[in-house]
Design a protein around this motif. Structure first.
Motif, PDB file in Angstrom:
ATOM      1  N   UNK A   4     -42.283 -27.818 -61.392  1.00 56.95           N
ATOM      2  CA  UNK A   4     -42.224 -27.309 -60.024  1.00 56.95           C
ATOM      3  C   UNK A   4     -40.982 -27.898 -59.362  1.00 56.95           C
ATOM      4  N   UNK A   5     -39.815 -27.244 -59.469  1.00 55.25           N
ATOM      5  CA  UNK A   5     -38.586 -27.833 -58.948  1.00 55.25           C
ATOM      6  C   UNK A   5     -38.509 -27.930 -57.428  1.00 55.25           C
ATOM      7  N   UNK A   6     -39.297 -27.127 -56.709  1.00 57.77           N
ATOM      8  CA  UNK A   6     -39.231 -27.167 -55.240  1.00 57.77           C
ATOM      9  C   UNK A   6     -40.539 -27.642 -54.617  1.00 57.77           C
ATOM     10  N   UNK A  22     -39.022 -21.255 -70.481  1.00 60.45           N
ATOM     11  CA  UNK A  22     -37.935 -21.565 -71.399  1.00 60.45           C
ATOM     12  C   UNK A  22     -38.389 -22.645 -72.368  1.00 60.45           C
ATOM     13  N   UNK A  23     -38.355 -22.350 -73.651  1.00 62.24           N
ATOM     14  CA  UNK A  23     -38.639 -23.304 -74.719  1.00 62.24           C
ATOM     15  C   UNK A  23     -39.940 -24.081 -74.532  1.00 62.24           C
ATOM     16  N   UNK A  24     -41.004 -23.407 -74.165  1.00 56.52           N
ATOM     17  CA  UNK A  24     -42.305 -24.053 -74.001  1.00 56.52           C
ATOM     18  C   UNK A  24     -42.562 -24.656 -72.641  1.00 56.52           C
ATOM     19  N   UNK A  25     -41.615 -24.553 -71.732  1.00 56.07           N
ATOM     20  CA  UNK A  25     -41.767 -25.056 -70.374  1.00 56.07           C
ATOM     21  C   UNK A  25     -42.014 -23.871 -69.441  1.00 56.07           C
ATOM     22  N   UNK A  26     -42.959 -24.016 -68.544  1.00 58.01           N
ATOM     23  CA  UNK A  26     -43.222 -23.003 -67.520  1.00 58.01           C
ATOM     24  C   UNK A  26     -42.721 -23.542 -66.192  1.00 58.01           C
ATOM     25  N   UNK A  27     -41.866 -22.763 -65.529  1.00 57.08           N
ATOM     26  CA  UNK A  27     -41.254 -23.190 -64.272  1.00 57.08           C
ATOM     27  C   UNK A  27     -41.818 -22.347 -63.149  1.00 57.08           C
ATOM     28  N   UNK A  28     -42.366 -23.013 -62.127  1.00 57.07           N
ATOM     29  CA  UNK A  28     -42.990 -22.344 -60.996  1.00 57.07           C
ATOM     30  C   UNK A  28     -42.253 -22.720 -59.714  1.00 57.07           C
ATOM     31  N   UNK A  29     -42.041 -21.744 -58.859  1.00 55.38           N
ATOM     32  CA  UNK A  29     -41.331 -22.004 -57.615  1.00 55.38           C
ATOM     33  C   UNK A  29     -42.077 -21.369 -56.440  1.00 55.38           C
TER      34      UNK A  29
END
Length: 89
Positions: A4-6, A22-29
């Protein structure tokens, strides 16, 4: 592994509006994702489904700080309820 970058305390009850993987990572914003997924995941040395390593955690903190994008990066581990050994991640 979720990123969770933000994330901010004030965002905790807001819905996630943008996602990427990306590559097994889930990014949520909570807003429009402002980073390329690969740029974030290249700075992370903790790999999904791996055994905890304090060295990987320290390396990840250092690399995220070098990006100079985040004020106070925070890495949280959660116990896996399906893991009978009681280890994290």
């Amino acid at each position: 592994m979720n990123i969770f970058p933000d994330y901010k305390y004030g965002n905790r009850s807001l819905p996630v509006t943008d996602t990427a993987s990306n590559e097994g990572y889930d990014i949520y914003s909570f807003e429009k994702l402002q980073f390329r997924p690969k740029a974030l995941t290249n700075a992370i040395f903790i790999t999904p489904e791996s055994i905890y390593s304090d060295a990987d955690r320290t390396l990840t903190y250092n690399r995220i700080n070098q990006l100079r994008i985040f004020r106070y990066p925070n890495i949280q581990y959660m116990e896996d309820p399906s893991d009978s050994t009681g280890t994290d991640l």
